[in-house]
Design an enzyme around this catalytic site. Structure first.
Site, PDB file in Angstrom:
ATOM      1  N   LYS A 196       0.870  -1.178   0.000  1.00  8.13           N
ATOM      2  CA  LYS A 196       0.000   0.000   0.000  1.00  8.13           C
ATOM      3  C   LYS A 196       0.906   1.227   0.000  1.00  8.13           C
ATOM      4  CE  LYS A 196      -3.593   2.367   2.562  1.00  8.13           C
ATOM      5  NZ  LYS A 196      -4.506   2.304   3.713  1.00  8.13           N
ATOM      6  N   ARG A 206     -10.278  10.410   2.310  1.00 10.09           N
ATOM      7  CA  ARG A 206      -9.997  11.074   3.593  1.00 10.09           C
ATOM      8  C   ARG A 206     -11.200  11.916   3.993  1.00 10.09           C
ATOM      9  NH1 ARG A 206      -3.690  11.302   3.590  1.00 10.09           N
ATOM     10  NH2 ARG A 206      -3.404   9.072   3.248  1.00 10.09           N
ATOM     11  N   ARG A 217       1.638   9.723   5.820  1.00  9.11           N
ATOM     12  CA  ARG A 217       1.849   8.368   6.324  1.00  9.11           C
ATOM     13  C   ARG A 217       3.144   7.773   5.773  1.00  9.11           C
ATOM     14  NH1 ARG A 217      -3.215   7.883   8.358  1.00  9.11           N
ATOM     15  NH2 ARG A 217      -5.087   8.017   7.062  1.00  9.11           N
ATOM     16  N   GLU A 233       7.434  -6.890   0.944  1.00 13.00           N
ATOM     17  CA  GLU A 233       6.206  -6.802   1.744  1.00 13.00           C
ATOM     18  C   GLU A 233       5.253  -7.964   1.415  1.00 13.00           C
ATOM     19  OE1 GLU A 233       5.295  -4.920   4.166  1.00 13.00           O
ATOM     20  OE2 GLU A 233       6.287  -2.968   4.039  1.00 13.00           O
ATOM     21  N   LYS A 248      -2.250  -1.481  -3.763  1.00 14.88           N
ATOM     22  CA  LYS A 248      -3.136  -0.322  -3.711  1.00 14.88           C
ATOM     23  C   LYS A 248      -2.327   0.963  -3.769  1.00 14.88           C
ATOM     24  CE  LYS A 248      -6.320   1.768  -0.467  1.00 14.88           C
ATOM     25  NZ  LYS A 248      -6.861   1.724   0.855  1.00 14.88           N
ATOM     26  N   SER A 274     -10.232   6.039  -4.249  1.00 17.43           N
ATOM     27  CA  SER A 274     -11.139   7.175  -4.410  1.00 17.43           C
ATOM     28  C   SER A 274     -10.676   8.187  -5.466  1.00 17.43           C
ATOM     29  CB  SER A 274     -11.320   7.859  -3.060  1.00 17.43           C
ATOM     30  OG  SER A 274     -10.070   8.259  -2.526  1.00 17.43           O
ATOM     31  N   TYR A 313     -15.518   1.217  -6.073  1.00 10.51           N
ATOM     32  CA  TYR A 313     -16.764   1.916  -5.742  1.00 10.51           C
ATOM     33  C   TYR A 313     -17.794   1.733  -6.845  1.00 10.51           C
ATOM     34  CZ  TYR A 313     -13.645   3.843  -2.290  1.00 10.51           C
ATOM     35  OH  TYR A 313     -12.753   3.952  -1.254  1.00 10.51           O
TER      36      TYR A 313
HETATM   37  C1  PBG Z   1      -6.587   3.708   5.573  1.00  8.23           C
HETATM   38  C2  PBG Z   1      -7.215   3.571   4.248  1.00  8.23           C
HETATM   39  C3  PBG Z   1      -7.094   4.453   3.165  1.00  8.23           C
HETATM   40  C4  PBG Z   1      -7.883   3.955   2.121  1.00  8.23           C
HETATM   41  C5  PBG Z   1      -8.451   2.791   2.575  1.00  8.23           C
HETATM   42  N1  PBG Z   1      -8.019   2.549   3.882  1.00  8.23           N
HETATM   43  C6  PBG Z   1      -6.428   5.700   2.950  1.00  8.23           C
HETATM   44  C7  PBG Z   1      -5.319   6.214   3.695  1.00  8.23           C
HETATM   45  O1  PBG Z   1      -4.279   5.560   3.792  1.00  8.23           O
HETATM   46  O2  PBG Z   1      -5.493   7.336   4.160  1.00  8.23           O
HETATM   47  C8  PBG Z   1      -8.049   4.644   0.810  1.00  8.23           C
HETATM   48  C9  PBG Z   1      -9.142   4.205  -0.048  1.00  8.23           C
HETATM   49  C10 PBG Z   1      -9.479   5.139  -1.131  1.00  8.23           C
HETATM   50  O3  PBG Z   1      -8.844   6.182  -1.345  1.00  8.23           O
HETATM   51  O4  PBG Z   1     -10.453   4.815  -1.844  1.00  8.23           O
HETATM   52  N2  PBG Z   1      -6.890   2.683   6.458  1.00  8.23           N
END
Ligand code: PBG
Length: 327
Positions: A196, A206, A217, A233, A248, A274, A313
């Site tokens: 990720k 967010r 992060r 990983e 991701k 997203s 989505y």
């Molecule tokens: C964090 C988390 C994130 C997403 C899913 N779980 C974002 C982040 O690391 O802030 C992102 C999903 C998306 O953008 O559709 N647990």
């Protein structure tokens, strides 16, 4: 002119093209992320993500029914609590927003959908990080692991089939596997967010989870520049018991997805996040691209790169499109 090879022959009719197609997307491979917000009176739309809402308990139930009707594979549930604190304690509340939603979804869908619960603290902490902080304000890996183990048990007790370990802490898959097994939940699957990335494409999410995050992060999510690190990983997560490994985001990381899918013998997953959705939706809204074709093309690209499971989505809508026009 003697052309021995004429690749166009294989493209000459639609049945022929369908006959020789390498990959196709099926509704059963699609997982729909859902947001449920504690204390909400009516569903709240999320900017940049047409058709995506923070749900109330009622509208959440209606989405579960729509997901069942559409024949998609599963739902991935994110809970947004009313109260947050530095340790994210609501994440461990068996009557908290996430646990209640899981129970509801399972009661409605039974085994007709795979119920995936997000296993992370960022929705629950007052600082918005995916783990707890030490006294210097850094994310404390090992203290966070202990909470993840406890959270896994709560989510499994609530009826989740699968937990999505999305926090990018070292050792999280092993700790969660161990916690589940010690609690007798040997049948609960782990969807490991193995690679990720610290990505700009999480912007609209967010907002969807009302993230409190200041800063970034970068000390736990991966550097977008690295592929060997992803392979490490992925290997670690598989060795700790991951049932599925995820890469991701999707579109900017198809090389990583392809490499991961070649490297391991567990299924791989991809999450069209997203910001990736927002990009396509806004281009389509401007009339620059054909929305349906673009969605199907993107899903197809993720499949071709090796994903068995696609979190999107668009899951319900895509399942309907696929029934009309399979790719
Ligand atoms: C964090 C988390 C994130 C997403 C899913 N779980 C974002 C982040 O690391 O802030 C992102 C999903 C998306 O953008 O559709 N647990």
């Amino acid at each position: 002119m003697t052309l021995i090879e004429r690749p166009r022959r294989l493209r000459s009719t639609s049945v022929l093209r369908a006959m020789v197609r390498d990959t196709s997307v099926v509704p059963a491979s699609l997982v729909l992320p859902l947001f449920i917000r504690e204390g909400l009176m009516s569903p709240k739309p999320i900017v940049g993500m047409p058709g995506v809402f923070q749900h109330t308990e009622d509208s959440f139930r209606a989405e579960i029914d729509r997901a069942l009707d559409a024949g998609i594979g599963g739902v991935m549930i994110f809970g947004i609590p009313e109260k947050r604190d530095p340790s994210g304690s609501e994440a461990l509340n068996p009557d908290g927003v996430l646990s209640r939603a899981i129970r509801d979804a399972r009661a409605r869908a039974g085994d007709g959908l795979v119920i995936v619960a997000d296993l992370c603290l960022d929705e629950f902490t007052s600082h918005g990080h995916c783990g707890v902080l030490d006294n210097r304000g850094n994310v404390d890996n090992d203290a966070t692991l202990k909470i993840y183990g406890d959270m896994a048990k709560v989510l499994a007790d609530s009826g989740a089939h699968m937990v999505g370990t999305s926090g990018m802490m070292d050792g999280q898959v092993g700790v969660v596997r161990n916690a589940l097994d010690s609690a007798g939940h040997t049948e609960i699957l782990i969807l490991a967010y193995a690679a990720k990335f610290a990505s700009a494409f999480y912007g609209p999410f967010r907002e969807a989870v009302e993230s409190q995050l200041q800063g970034n992060r970068n000390t736990y999510q991966q550097d977008p520049a690295n592929i060997k690190e992803s392979m490490r990983e992925v290997r670690l997560d598989v060795s700790q018991g991951a049932d599925i490994v995820m890469v991701k985001p999707s579109l900017a990381y198809l090389d990583i997805l392809y490499a991961a899918s070649q490297a391991v013998d567990v299924p791989t997953a991809s999450y069209i996040v997203s910001g990736e959705m927002a990009m396509i939706e806004s281009a389509a809204a401007q009339g620059s691209i054909d929305r349906e074709r673009a969605i199907l093309e993107v899903l197809g690209s993720v499949k071709r790169a090796g994903a068995s499971v696609i979190c999107t989505y668009w899951a319900i809508e895509a399942a309907q499109m696929l029934k009309r026009n399979p790719v």
